[in-house]
Scaffold this active site. Structure first.
Site, mmCIF file in Angstrom:
data_model
loop_
_atom_site.group_PDB
_atom_site.id
_atom_site.type_symbol
_atom_site.label_atom_id
_atom_site.label_comp_id
_atom_site.label_asym_id
_atom_site.label_seq_id
_atom_site.Cartn_x
_atom_site.Cartn_y
_atom_site.Cartn_z
ATOM 1 N N GLU A 1 -2.572 -98.813 -87.317
ATOM 2 C CA GLU A 1 -3.578 -99.276 -86.364
ATOM 3 C C GLU A 1 -4.945 -99.504 -86.998
ATOM 4 O O GLU A 1 -5.836 -100.068 -86.360
ATOM 5 C CB GLU A 1 -3.693 -98.276 -85.210
ATOM 6 C CG GLU A 1 -2.447 -98.279 -84.319
ATOM 7 C CD GLU A 1 -2.499 -97.256 -83.204
ATOM 8 O OE1 GLU A 1 -3.319 -96.324 -83.290
ATOM 9 O OE2 GLU A 1 -1.724 -97.399 -82.246
ATOM 10 N N GLU B 1 14.126 -85.023 -95.521
ATOM 11 C CA GLU B 1 12.925 -84.180 -95.614
ATOM 12 C C GLU B 1 13.111 -82.991 -96.551
ATOM 13 O O GLU B 1 12.161 -82.270 -96.847
ATOM 14 C CB GLU B 1 12.540 -83.667 -94.236
ATOM 15 C CG GLU B 1 13.495 -82.670 -93.619
ATOM 16 C CD GLU B 1 12.973 -82.133 -92.299
ATOM 17 O OE1 GLU B 1 12.880 -80.899 -92.179
ATOM 18 O OE2 GLU B 1 12.652 -82.937 -91.395
#
Length: 268
Positions: A78, A109
């Site tokens: 953004e 992960e």
């Protein structure tokens, strides 16, 4: 027991009405800004250091897994449309790569070395900052990347929701927002995710303001990527110059940003 894994204050959720469920979730959500407020001094220190680095040409990297990784990518993605910066100024990386944005990648992960490889693939350098995001503070992918980055002299920070976590110990500027048990036990996409989003908002917004991407309270560098933003930019120019709407819009489209349009108007 990690705070993020501790048992919910509520039980027998399946027996609650919808009104009870959302009311109780709302009660829990209201505790999040209070927890964030306690971490403001740590957040301030981290932002100050990031601004110093980025003012010299450094970039900001977020690394995370699952919800935490997605939140970092969201914040990074953004920045270009909101502040008109390049897409490689703030970068979000997630364990498992882009596939993991939509679908979980099994065991991604758990690799403590992969994050540094991902950072190197994006040209990581000395002035860059690495912020590890992990609600638990125990994610190997995140700990490994932050640890290696710090060893190599980069600025490092983290956002976690457990106190005294392994991640906080390897980060130079840790931010710990302890929001307490989740409404659904262990579901850290809830309060923990909200807390992480609030902190990320503070970091990227404050950095961009300090780097001159905001004038007054306006996003003067935003990209004109749709009609709504063109209209917003036109109003900004009208307010600042007193020009009629048609003239303001013409000037905006000519220069491509509110800032450049206003800079030219001031020189006339």
């Amino acid at each position: 027991m990690k705070t993020t894994e501790s048992s919910s204050h509520y039980d027998n959720l399946e027996n609650m009405s919808i009104a009870e469920l959302i009311s109780n979730m709302n009660k829990e959500d209201q505790t999040v800004p209070v927890a964030v407020s306690k971490a403001l001094p740590a957040i301030e220190k981290l932002i100050e250091k990031i601004v110093d680095r980025m003012a010299q040409g450094g970039r900001l990297f977020y690394i995370g897994a699952g919800t935490s990784g997605r939140l970092g990518i969201l914040d990074a993605s953004e920045c270009p449309p909101t502040y008109g910066v390049s897409h490689d100024m703030v970068i979000g990386l997630i364990a498992g790569g882009d596939t993991a944005i939509r679908k979980a990648v099994e065991r991604a992960e758990d690799d403590p070395d992969q994050s540094w490889q991902d950072l190197k693939a994006n040209g990581i350098q000395e002035l860059d900052t690495v912020i590890g995001i992990a609600a638990s503070g125990t994610t190997p992918y995140v700990i490994g990347g932050v640890k290696t980055a710090r060893e190599k002299g980069l600025l490092t920070g983290c956002i976690t929701c457990n106190e005294g976590s392994p991640l906080a110990k390897v980060a130079e500027y840790p931010v710990e927002v302890v929001v307490g048990p989740e409404f659904v036990t262990g579901s850290t996409r809830m309060k923990s995710g909200t807390a992480q989003k609030l902190v990320l908002n503070m970091i990227s917004t404050s950095v961009m303001i300090k780097l001159g991407k905001v004038k007054g309270n306006k996003m003067v560098n935003m990209q004109l990527s749709n009609q709504k933003l063109v209209e917003r930019g036109t109003r900004m120019i009208m307010e600042a110059t007193g020009l009629a709407e048609e003239q303001a819009k013409e000037r905006l489209l000519k220069f491509g940003s509110v800032k450049d349009a206003l800079d030219d108007w001031k020189q006339e």
